[in-house]
Structures are given as structure tokens and as C-alpha cells.
Design an enzyme around this catalytic site. Structure first.
Site, mmCIF file in Angstrom:
data_model
loop_
_atom_site.group_PDB
_atom_site.id
_atom_site.type_symbol
_atom_site.label_atom_id
_atom_site.label_comp_id
_atom_site.label_asym_id
_atom_site.label_seq_id
_atom_site.Cartn_x
_atom_site.Cartn_y
_atom_site.Cartn_z
ATOM 1 N N ASP A 199 0.823 -1.206 0.000
ATOM 2 C CA ASP A 199 0.000 0.000 0.000
ATOM 3 C C ASP A 199 0.863 1.264 0.000
ATOM 4 O OD1 ASP A 199 -2.019 -1.843 0.320
ATOM 5 O OD2 ASP A 199 -2.873 -0.910 2.116
ATOM 6 N N HIS A 212 -5.465 9.542 0.053
ATOM 7 C CA HIS A 212 -5.427 8.755 1.285
ATOM 8 C C HIS A 212 -6.285 9.307 2.432
ATOM 9 C CE1 HIS A 212 -3.473 6.002 4.253
ATOM 10 N NE2 HIS A 212 -3.250 5.282 3.175
ATOM 11 N N HIS A 224 3.730 -2.110 3.145
ATOM 12 C CA HIS A 224 3.705 -0.781 2.517
ATOM 13 C C HIS A 224 5.001 -0.516 1.755
ATOM 14 C CE1 HIS A 224 0.739 -0.593 5.729
ATOM 15 N NE2 HIS A 224 0.147 0.371 5.055
HETATM 16 ZN ZN LIG Z 1 -2.704 3.310 3.058
#
Ligand SMILES: [Zn+2]
Length: 258
Positions: free
Chosen positions: A84, A139, A224
């Protein structure tokens, strides 16, 4: 198979990217290891994540299993790595070369604004055979936005990365409006079943252990490649790829994401 579209379900766990919130909701019961702020607690109650286990996510335990999942049932194990908050000029290339080294495919939930700043990386991720999902343009917590706001976040991102068939809400915050808008755009809402908690930067050893301990056939692993320093993620990923490959796992892109 479209994860989340069948019966409008969303999957497994909700843990905030880059926040201290941690929540796992199983079959309607919620257990929380949360240090969340009051606003997050409220968001948590709205999350109401209906759960499928990871094998169901992958289509392994249901009749409509995709071919790859059937293959997993017959023999080797499959895991789904997800990244992500990228693409990130520094870390995404490192993730890509590690994945290549292990012949692993993964799914990248990209932020539209980051993709706009790194168009070559978006192309590279695709060229390497990975899937790309929509992680909104900037986001925000989508459960705080109107339907129009959610629609705009998803549409603006698709305009940069191309049409996507799956999305992951930032922080895992979903509500019915998010689900409805996602569905109207032909997107599955995809969560995860294993959280490495790499966003908390607990050390590479902890990141890899967080992935390896709960991992099983069909696991969707959250990590991430952007949104902060990700050296620990990269180091942890190396261990995860090495260990799980030795354990007979294959790494595939999520069937819901193309
Ligand atoms: Zn995120």
C-alpha cells in the site's frame, strides 16, 4: 472472481495504515488491540467488516474457486503480498527487484497522487506482471467522505493508474457508502488477513515474524512500499520471500485485481 462483490462482502481485518489503530473483526465479533484516538474508535464502529477467511478470499474453499486457487488446493500453497501507499521512487524499485528475484507476483494498492508523480513506476509494476489496486487519490478516511467525495477519490486515481477492479480503503475504514460507490465502479473492496504492522516500524525481524507466524494458504499479507521510510519492510520482505518460498508457497496477485 471479484472479491467483495459476491454478496457485497468485505474481507477480514481492518488496521490503519500509518496509525496506531488495530482491529480484527471475525464473523461479526470484534476484538481490538487498539490504542486509537476517539475519532478512530468511532470509525472503527463504522467499519463493520464482514469477514471471509483468507482461503475464501482466494476462492479456495468455495465452489467458484479461480483456477489458481484450485491449483493451490491440489498442491502448493499460495500467498498474496500486497503493498500500500506507493509507488515510491526509493522503495518500490527495491520491492520490485526482490519480487523478481523470487519470481513472485504481488498487488500494489497505489495512491493516485503518488502514481501521478511516478508514472514510470506504475508502468514498471504492470510490466513486471503485478496487479494494481486503487488506494484513493490522497489517502483520506473514506468513511468521513460523502458518496461524491469517495467517487472522486477513486475516479481521479483510476485516471492516473488505469481502470482498476479492486480498491483498498485507507486505514481499512469502510462503510456502506464506500462499498456502494466501489461496487458502482466495478471494484471489489479488498482488505487483508495478515498485518505485518510494518507501518509502525517495529524492526525488520518483527515485520517478517508478523507475516510468517500467521501465514497460511490463501493469506493476504499487508505491507507498505510508500508513506514513510520502508527499509524495514524491504528487509522483512526478503526474509518472508525466502522463508515462505522454502515452505512451498507461491506468491500470486489477487484474483480480484487486474
Ligand atoms: Zn494506506
Amino acid at each position: 472472481m471479484r472479491i467483495g462483490r459476491r454478496a457485497g462482502r468485505t474481507i477480514v481485518a481492518a488496521v490503519a495504515c500509518a496509525t496506531a489503530l488495530s482491529l480484527v473483526s471475525i464473523e461479526g465479533q470484534t476484538s481490538s488491540a487498539s490504542t486509537a484516538a476517539p475519532g478512530q474508535a468511532q470509525a472503527r464502529t463504522q467499519t463493520q467488516t464482514q469477514v471471509l477467511n483468507a482461503a475464501q478470499v482466494a476462492g479456495v474453499s468455495k465452489g467458484k474457486a479461480p483456477r489458481k486457487a484450485n491449483k493451490a488446493r491440489r498442491g502448493g500453497k499460495v500467498a498474496y503480498l500486497t503493498f500500500d501507499d506507493g509507488p515510491n521512487a526509493r522503495f518500490t524499485p527495491q520491492v520490485l527487484s526482490l519480487l523478481k528475484q523470487y519470481n513472485a507476483k504481488a498487488t500494489f494498492f497505489m495512491i493516485g497522487s503518488s502514481a501521478k508523480a511516478n508514472p514510470a513506476l506504475v508502468r514498471r509494476v504492470r510490466a513486471q506482471g503485478h496487479a494494481i489496486g486503487n488506494h484513493t487519490y490522497s489517502h483520506p478516511w473514506l468513511n468521513k467522505l460523502s458518496a461524491a467525495g469517495i467517487r472522486s477519490q477513486l475516479t481521479r486515481t483510476d485516471a492516473v493508474i488505469g481502470r482498476t477492479t479492486c480498491m483498498r480503503p485507507p486505514g481499512g475504514f469502510v462503510n456502506n457508502t464506500v462499498r456502494k460507490v466501489a461496487r458502482s465502479q466495478g471494484k471489489s473492496v479488498v482488505m487483508w488477513s495478515v498485518d505485518t504492522r510494518d507501518w509502525a516500524r517495529p524492526g525488520a525481524g518483527v515485520v517478517s515474524r508478523n507475516a510468517l507466524r500467521p501465514a497460511r494458504n490463501g493469506s493476504i499479507i499487508l505491507t507498505h512500499d510508500g508513506g514513510g521510510p520502508r527499509q524495514q519492510t524491504i528487509a522483512g520482505l526478503r526474509t518472508v520471500l525466502k522463508t515462505m518460498t522454502a515452505q512451498g508457497y507461491r506468491f500470486e496477485k489477487l484474483p480480484a485485481c487486474r
